[in-house]
Every structure is written in structure tokens, then in C-alpha cells.
Design an enzyme around this catalytic site. Structure first.
Site, mmCIF file in Angstrom:
data_model
loop_
_atom_site.group_PDB
_atom_site.id
_atom_site.type_symbol
_atom_site.label_atom_id
_atom_site.label_comp_id
_atom_site.label_asym_id
_atom_site.label_seq_id
_atom_site.Cartn_x
_atom_site.Cartn_y
_atom_site.Cartn_z
ATOM 1 N N GLU A 3 -0.766 -4.793 -0.580
ATOM 2 C CA GLU A 3 0.193 -4.466 -1.635
ATOM 3 C C GLU A 3 1.469 -3.872 -1.052
ATOM 4 O O GLU A 3 2.577 -4.201 -1.513
ATOM 5 C CB GLU A 3 -0.457 -3.509 -2.632
ATOM 6 C CG GLU A 3 -1.519 -4.203 -3.486
ATOM 7 C CD GLU A 3 -2.616 -3.270 -3.971
ATOM 8 O OE1 GLU A 3 -2.390 -2.034 -3.989
ATOM 9 O OE2 GLU A 3 -3.698 -3.772 -4.320
ATOM 10 N N TYR A 45 -6.019 4.799 -5.768
ATOM 11 C CA TYR A 45 -7.337 4.392 -5.264
ATOM 12 C C TYR A 45 -8.335 5.549 -5.176
ATOM 13 O O TYR A 45 -9.519 5.358 -5.495
ATOM 14 C CB TYR A 45 -7.189 3.670 -3.924
ATOM 15 C CG TYR A 45 -6.721 2.245 -4.101
ATOM 16 C CD1 TYR A 45 -7.630 1.210 -4.273
ATOM 17 C CD2 TYR A 45 -5.358 1.927 -4.126
ATOM 18 C CE1 TYR A 45 -7.200 -0.099 -4.458
ATOM 19 C CE2 TYR A 45 -4.922 0.632 -4.313
ATOM 20 C CZ TYR A 45 -5.844 -0.379 -4.482
ATOM 21 O OH TYR A 45 -5.418 -1.674 -4.681
#
Length: 398
Positions: A140, A98
Site C-alpha cells: 500500500e 493494522y
């Protein structure tokens, strides 16, 4: 939630950012892949990149997320986030990726918008990004924990037992774990990722629905061959590899199962509507419903070009007929048999039972049309669920 200061800034700049998102996401991907070519080679779908579909999906999700934060400051669009999280988990995405995305995305924003990106604007959109990213990371990691795998470590080797040519373009592969260990559990309607090594060394990944019931140790994947030139790029390179090169005895790298289009434990009436290869999750659902003795009405709807193009047509009808109360409605654009209907799916004569839950899978225009018909018949939007094969363009098209 988004801070009050950032909410005001995002609200004021959303039209300008939204109008530029196409250019921003295009530049973002160019920057990302220039710095990390391995991501295009081994993680991102090269066909979707070539056709611009992933760019559209990313732009749509960013705009939808930011708009939701501004209009609903006390909540989050968890349905959209959950769908993205399941797709990311099936690819093995981890929290370390990310910051990489953030760096190249914000470099693209600054380059496209120039002086309009003041420190206040940058801070506000940075807050939007990390609200979305942290929500996805948390979701996730919960999905990884549920499958009892380390974050990102979703892959196992499976052996191909046999393959069946269902139609001219669809083949079913039956797989078992190569190590002989038990197969991971899944819920009816979920999919797995399959990773193959192509001729140029790229390890490309695609998702395929499991078309069998959860209780079986043998897993079935029905794969439709996608023809690249018709898709505007190399999309279809994995399906063509599977069709042309994978045979009994070969092995495949397959992920743990994920996907949020799943049957809930309910005795409610159901409507299972599909088109084309979208029938595959519906077969898993139907087999599960037959095995568990679902007591309420089930309406099975499918649309295809012709009976010959309808993969698993015989199984689709036979599983429905195992249910206590099922209605089967197949539409074909050509060569419809007397027991079928000619043309495209039309639900105008259908009266769903009160409390019906609807599950849709197929091309986006099909699902939008079916959803609109069901809403017009009074089904609540919350009771209409869908699955998209490929990038989810629904947020970008609304």
C-alpha cells in the site's frame, strides 16, 4: 516466510480455525465497530456488512493466505495480496489501522476457540497475521508513493460536468478536478473510490471503474443503481445517492486511481469478457487499444439481461470496431437482435488465438464460468485476469 515451528502449528490447527472463521470474523467485526463506530460509518461498506459479504471475504482471504503459507513455504500469494492492497489504497487505509484490526481479531479468536488457543497457537497465528499485514502495508505504501500522495491521503474534490442516463439503472457522470490542476494518471481498467455524505452523516465509500481512456482530463464513471432490499440490506445507498442527488455543478470526493486489472503494454491477442456493469473497465481498455493501434486480434464478449440493460452498448461495439482485428460477441437473455446471440455467454464455439490474455469483469458466477471455459480451451491460468465489484469472494468460494 512462516517459521518452521509456526508452520507445523498452523498446519495442525488450520482445520479447526478454518471451520470457525465465520464465527471469528462475525465476532471480530462486532468488537471492532463497538470500539470504533467511525470505521463502519466512514470506511467500511455498510451494505456488505449487513449482507455478511465482507465477513465472507475476510474469512476466505485469511484461510487462503494461511493455506498458501503452509503449502508454499518459500513464497507468498502475491496476486491476492496485490488485489487487497489496491482496494485498501483506494480507501486510504494506513499502517496505523493494522494493530487495531489485530487487537480485535485476536480477541475474537480467543473467545471463539477458547482453551484451544494455547500460547503456541496464538504465536503461530500472530505470525500469520503480521506476515499478511506487513506485506499489505508495504504494498500500500508503494501504491501511495506511485501516486505521489502521503499514505492514506488519496482524496481530491472533483466537479460534475454532466450526467447521462445510459439505461433505466445506469448513469454516467463526467468529472474534472475542481481545483483545475491536472488529473492523476491511470491505467486502463483501474477504478476510483467515491465518498459521499449521506442523510445520516455517514461518509460512505464505493469503487467505480473509469470508463474512459487514460489520456482524457475528463473522467467518466458509469454507476449502476443498486436496489437495497434486493441486496438484503442498505447496499446501494451510495449509488442511489449519486443517481438521485448528484447533478452538474456538484462536487464529489474522489480517490486516486487504483486496481490491478490493467492492460499490460503488449501486442498479444486479447479477450475482454464482461457481464452487466462489468463492461465499464472494458470500455477504458478498448478506447486505449483503439488510440494506440493495437495490432493483434481482440475478442469482445459481453452478457446482459437485454440490449436495453446493456450500459454503453453503442460505445462498447463502436470502440471494438475501431480496432484492426476485433470480434464482438454480445449475449442477451431476452430481446437479442439479429446481430447478437440469445441466452447466456457460451464460449464453446470460440477458439482463442495462441498467446491470448483474458480480462474478466462481472458477477462472480459469470467469471467462474468463463474462466473454466477458457482453461478447458488451454489458456494458462496465469493469463486469465479478473476484477470483482465489491468484496472478493473468490478465495472464499474455492
Amino acid at each position: 516466510m512462516l517459521s518452521e515451528t509456526s508452520t507445523a502449528t498452523v498446519r495442525a490447527t488450520l482445520p479447526a480455525v478454518g471451520a470457525a472463521l465465520g464465527d471469528i470474523t462475525d465476532l471480530f467485526y462486532r468488537k471492532l465497530f463497538a470500539a470504533h463506530p467511525e470505521l463502519l460509518r466512514d470506511l467500511f461498506n455498510r451494505g456488505n456488512q449487513a449482507a455478511g459479504l465482507q465477513k465472507q471475504a475476510l474469512a476466505g482471504s485469511i484461510a487462503a493466505f494461511a493455506t498458501y503459507l503452509v503449502e508454499h513455504p518459500e513464497s507468498r500469494p502475491d496476486v491476492m495480496l496485490n488485489r487487497i492492497a489496491h482496494k485498501h489504497a483506494s480507501l486510504g487505509v494506513t499502517r496505523e489501522q493494522y494493530p487495531i484490526v489485530h487487537r480485535h481479531l485476536f480477541a475474537a479468536i480467543a473467545e471463539v476457540l477458547g482453551e484451544a488457543v494455547t500460547p503456541e497457537v496464538a504465536a503461530a497465528w500472530d505470525e500469520v497475521y503480521w506476515l499478511m499485514a506487513n506485506a499489505l502495508i508495504a504494498a500500500e505504501e508503494r501504491l501511495y508513493a506511485a501516486q505521489q500522495v502521503a499514505a492514506g491521503d488519496v482524496w481530491r474534490t472533483w466537479r460534475v460536468l454532466d450526467r447521462t442516463e445510459e439505461t433505466a439503472d445506469c448513469t454516467t457522470f463526467r468529472l474534472v478536478p475542481a481545483d483545475g490542476a491536472p488529473a492523476p494518471g491511470f491505467r486502463p481498467g483501474q477504478y476510483v473510490s467515491v465518498q459521499v455524505e449521506l442523510a445520516d452523516g455517514a461518509r460512505q465509500i464505493r469503487q467505480y471503474s473509469l470508463s474512459c481512456a487514460p489520456g482524457s482530463e475528463v473522467r467518466s464513471l458509469t454507476v449502476k443503481r443498486v436496489h437495497g432490499p434486493a441486496a438484503g440490506g442498505p447496499d446501494g445507498e451510495v449509488s442511489q445517492h449519486l443517481h438521485d442527488r448528484v447533478h452538474p455543478g456538484d462536487t464529489l470526493r474522489v480517490s486516486a486511481p487504483y486496481g490491478d486489472l490493467v492492460l499490460t503494454d503488449t501486442s498479444a491477442p486479447l479477450l475482454l469478457a464482461s457481464a452487466g456493469i462489468g463492461c465499464t473497465p472494458m470500455l477504458s481498455m478498448l478506447e486505449h487499444l483503439a488510440e494506440t493501434g493495437h495490432p493483434s486480434p481482440v475478442t469482445v464478449v459481453h452478457g446482459d439481461r437485454s440490449p436495453a440493460d446493456h450500459a454503453l452498448r453503442t460505445e462498447h461495439r463502436a470502440l471494438a470496431r475501431k480496432l484492426a482485428d476485433a470480434e464482438v460477441l454480445f449475449w442477451y437473455e431476452r430481446d437479442a437482435t439479429p446481430e447478437d446471440r440469445a441466452g447466456r455467454v457460451d464460449l464453446s464455439g470460440l477458439a482463442p488465438a495462441p498467446g491470448t490474455l483474458a480480462y474478466l469483469c462481472g458477477p462472480l458466477p459469470f467469471m467462474r464460468a468463463v474462466r473454466e471455459q477458457l482453461l478447458a480451451k488451454g489458456l494458462p491460468a496465469a493469463d486469465i485476469h479478473y476484477e470483482v465489484f465489491g468484496p472478493d469472494l473468490w478465495p472464499a468460494s474455492t
